[in-house]
Write a protein that holds these residues in place. Sequence first.
Motif, PDB file in Angstrom:
ATOM      1  N   ASP A  86       0.807  -1.215   0.000  1.00  0.00           N
ATOM      2  CA  ASP A  86       0.000   0.000   0.000  1.00  0.00           C
ATOM      3  C   ASP A  86       0.843   1.269   0.000  1.00  0.00           C
ATOM      4  OD1 ASP A  86      -2.551  -1.126  -0.115  1.00  0.00           O
ATOM      5  OD2 ASP A  86      -2.555  -1.543   2.030  1.00  0.00           O
ATOM      6  N   ARG A  87       2.132   1.150  -0.255  1.00  0.00           N
ATOM      7  CA  ARG A  87       2.951   2.356  -0.308  1.00  0.00           C
ATOM      8  C   ARG A  87       2.531   3.206  -1.499  1.00  0.00           C
ATOM      9  NH1 ARG A  87       7.434   2.765   3.156  1.00  0.00           N
ATOM     10  NH2 ARG A  87       7.444   4.876   2.302  1.00  0.00           N
ATOM     11  N   ARG A  88       2.219   4.459  -1.234  1.00  0.00           N
ATOM     12  CA  ARG A  88       1.647   5.340  -2.249  1.00  0.00           C
ATOM     13  C   ARG A  88       2.556   5.496  -3.461  1.00  0.00           C
ATOM     14  NH1 ARG A  88       1.357  10.831  -3.476  1.00  0.00           N
ATOM     15  NH2 ARG A  88      -0.714  11.543  -4.128  1.00  0.00           N
ATOM     16  N   ALA A  92       0.669   5.773  -6.963  1.00  0.00           N
ATOM     17  CA  ALA A  92       0.017   7.084  -7.015  1.00  0.00           C
ATOM     18  C   ALA A  92       0.405   7.855  -8.268  1.00  0.00           C
ATOM     19  CB  ALA A  92       0.379   7.895  -5.775  1.00  0.00           C
ATOM     20  N   SER A 106      10.268   8.486  -0.386  1.00  0.00           N
ATOM     21  CA  SER A 106       9.561   7.247  -0.068  1.00  0.00           C
ATOM     22  C   SER A 106      10.322   6.030  -0.582  1.00  0.00           C
ATOM     23  CB  SER A 106       8.153   7.283  -0.671  1.00  0.00           C
ATOM     24  OG  SER A 106       7.415   6.136  -0.306  1.00  0.00           O
TER      25      SER A 106
END
Length: 221
Positions: A86-88, A92, A106
């Motif tokens: 779920d790491r953006r 994203a 990140s």
Amino acid sequence: MKDSIEPIADHSASVSLPPAVEYCLSMRTGAIPFQFDLNDLLAKARRQFAGRVGDVSFNLPFVSFSVSPKDHEKQIARELVIRLRDRRVLSAWECCDDCIDNALASLREIRQTLVEKQVELSGAQDGPLYLLIDAMLLGIRQFMTYEEVLRRSPQAPPHPRFDKYCLPEHRQGYFDGLELLRGHLSRCLGQISAIAGMETPKEGLIANYQGPWDKQAYLPG
């Protein structure tokens, strides 16, 4: 009973997207601005796993193997999938300079997590999970080097790894390179989920980045 995790869904086709998001999507050209070099890692994999018979199959570009992961490897693999899926930054849309900086930060955090898990695997460095984490670390490292090359002055000396490519301007090159990295990391995570024994898509854990390994994204051996 195996754990079951659904892939991250892509709802973009069913909703009206804001203009800013439409612009971000338009920046995705599908180009392959550079190729990952996994040749040393693949040679190591062939030495370690060729001829083995196991109950779990995993694959990397150009190769596939059967292995029998240890319980400790399965546990760490499960933790990695849960922590990273779920790491953006892996899914994203972003198109501003601050977003680029945040994404790079990140990725550094993800790299730190991967290194920490390799430390936990210090007694299983010849196992499949350690190798798959190595593949993820190589991808991140090479992408970051590529991004640094994009920001170099035109007067800088040639870079031995990347100057053979026709480098685009920084922002477009960054987007294309990040898309390439996302596909690489998604497929690595899919293979890690196989090691973990989780019922997830093995050809990519992230919905927008699934399918067979794109061999054009890798230097041939």
